[in-house]
Motif scaffolding. Structure first.
Motif, PDB file in Angstrom:
ATOM      1  N   LYS A 270       0.841  -1.197   0.000  1.00 24.16           N
ATOM      2  CA  LYS A 270       0.000   0.000   0.000  1.00 24.16           C
ATOM      3  C   LYS A 270       0.878   1.250   0.000  1.00 24.16           C
ATOM      4  O   LYS A 270       1.846   1.316   0.748  1.00 24.16           O
ATOM      5  N   PRO A 271       0.548   2.251  -0.820  1.00 28.32           N
ATOM      6  CA  PRO A 271       1.330   3.503  -0.813  1.00 28.32           C
ATOM      7  C   PRO A 271       1.304   4.151   0.559  1.00 28.32           C
ATOM      8  O   PRO A 271       0.341   4.020   1.312  1.00 28.32           O
ATOM      9  N   ARG A 272       2.383   4.847   0.873  1.00 29.12           N
ATOM     10  CA  ARG A 272       2.511   5.524   2.155  1.00 29.12           C
ATOM     11  C   ARG A 272       3.443   6.711   1.981  1.00 29.12           C
ATOM     12  O   ARG A 272       4.174   6.784   1.002  1.00 29.12           O
ATOM     13  N   PRO A 273       3.440   7.653   2.916  1.00 29.07           N
ATOM     14  CA  PRO A 273       4.388   8.770   2.824  1.00 29.07           C
ATOM     15  C   PRO A 273       5.818   8.242   2.890  1.00 29.07           C
ATOM     16  O   PRO A 273       6.110   7.325   3.652  1.00 29.07           O
ATOM     17  N   GLN A 274       6.691   8.819   2.086  1.00 31.69           N
ATOM     18  CA  GLN A 274       8.067   8.335   2.012  1.00 31.69           C
ATOM     19  C   GLN A 274       8.941   8.819   3.169  1.00 31.69           C
ATOM     20  O   GLN A 274       9.910   8.161   3.518  1.00 31.69           O
ATOM     21  N   SER A 275       8.622   9.971   3.711  1.00 29.01           N
ATOM     22  CA  SER A 275       9.457  10.545   4.772  1.00 29.01           C
ATOM     23  C   SER A 275       8.639  11.580   5.539  1.00 29.01           C
ATOM     24  O   SER A 275       7.511  11.922   5.155  1.00 29.01           O
ATOM     25  N   LEU A 276       9.239  12.103   6.593  1.00 29.66           N
ATOM     26  CA  LEU A 276       8.596  13.186   7.332  1.00 29.66           C
ATOM     27  C   LEU A 276       8.439  14.422   6.460  1.00 29.66           C
ATOM     28  O   LEU A 276       7.435  15.136   6.546  1.00 29.66           O
TER      29      LEU A 276
ATOM     30  N   LYS B 264      -3.640   7.491  -2.241  1.00 33.54           N
ATOM     31  CA  LYS B 264      -4.024   6.144  -1.802  1.00 33.54           C
ATOM     32  C   LYS B 264      -3.345   5.730  -0.492  1.00 33.54           C
ATOM     33  O   LYS B 264      -3.049   4.567  -0.276  1.00 33.54           O
ATOM     34  N   TRP B 265      -3.088   6.715   0.378  1.00 36.68           N
ATOM     35  CA  TRP B 265      -2.542   6.408   1.700  1.00 36.68           C
ATOM     36  C   TRP B 265      -3.593   5.746   2.577  1.00 36.68           C
ATOM     37  O   TRP B 265      -3.267   5.033   3.512  1.00 36.68           O
ATOM     38  N   LEU B 266      -4.877   6.024   2.284  1.00 37.60           N
ATOM     39  CA  LEU B 266      -5.991   5.460   3.048  1.00 37.60           C
ATOM     40  C   LEU B 266      -7.016   4.884   2.080  1.00 37.60           C
ATOM     41  O   LEU B 266      -7.186   5.396   0.974  1.00 37.60           O
ATOM     42  N   THR B 267      -7.735   3.855   2.528  1.00 36.51           N
ATOM     43  CA  THR B 267      -8.907   3.407   1.780  1.00 36.51           C
ATOM     44  C   THR B 267     -10.084   4.301   2.191  1.00 36.51           C
ATOM     45  O   THR B 267      -9.994   5.039   3.178  1.00 36.51           O
ATOM     46  N   GLN B 268     -11.164   4.189   1.462  1.00 35.70           N
ATOM     47  CA  GLN B 268     -12.362   4.979   1.793  1.00 35.70           C
ATOM     48  C   GLN B 268     -12.840   4.650   3.205  1.00 35.70           C
ATOM     49  O   GLN B 268     -13.212   5.539   3.968  1.00 35.70           O
TER      50      GLN B 268
END
Length: 196
Positions: free
Chosen positions: A14-20, A51-55
């Motif tokens: 799942k996509p996520r933030p890469q860094s702070l 797409k960091w979160l689903t609905q």
């Protein structure tokens, strides 16, 4: 003809933030897009684009953010930042959500003071209230589809929403009463359904 066997691919992460920094910049850009509220934009950016979160995750996090004290979108940014990077992530997301708007609002306050009573300025600000209401309604309509998978079902969700609207908008009860009263009823009904 040379046919090679298909290789197994690793499950898609799942996509996520890469860094702070990514988290800070993302929430700064979200904050700068919001006029009258950024909830509609946050939902579109975090669920549809990044797409960091689903609905469903967005709705659950949004529900928690709404019952916490403070601005809902700031609470949501803290929840999301904390999920990915713990306390530093929560602080980075919160700073991204607040820093630039704070600087802009201070600048606007300085520029606005001499023209606060000018009729065109007053009318423009009233028009922005209608725009903000439209953004909130549009987001609400977009989130309705997630209620299909809610354990309570559409009818109970709509009934609780209608009761909340009546309590707050028509009866003008303080928000704390429907929040905890209807919130408790919703939690109890969901618990009973999930326990089965």
């Amino acid at each position: 003809m040379n046919i090679q066997p298909a290789t197994e691919t690793a499950p898609h992460e799942k996509p996520r933030p890469q860094s702070l920094t990514d988290l800070f910049i993302s929430f700064t850009l979200l904050a700068l897009q919001g006029f009258g509220g950024v909830m509609a934009i946050v939902q579109q950016e975090l669920v549809d684009k990044k797409k960091w979160l689903t609905q469903e995750e967005f709705i659950e996090d949004w529900a928690v953010a709404q019952i916490m004290p403070g601005p809902n979108v700031v609470n949501l940014s803290i929840i999301i930042g904390g999920r990915y990077f713990g306390l530093p992530g929560a602080l980075a997301a919160c700073a991204g959500m607040l820093l630039m708007p704070l600087m802009l609002i201070l600048l606007i306050a300085i520029l606005y003071a001499p023209y606060a009573n000018h009729p065109n300025v007053v009318h423009a600000l009233r028009a922005m209230g209608a725009v903000a209401a439209g953004l909130i309604l549009a987001t609400g309509f977009r989130l309705i589809s997630a209620l299909k998978r809610n354990p309570l079902g559409m009818r109970i969700c709509f009934a609780l929403s209608a009761l909340c609207f009546i309590a707050v908008a028509l009866l003008r009860l303080p928000l704390i009463y429907p929040l905890f009263g209807l919130g408790f009823v919703g939690c109890a009904l969901a618990y009973r359904k999930l326990a089965k």
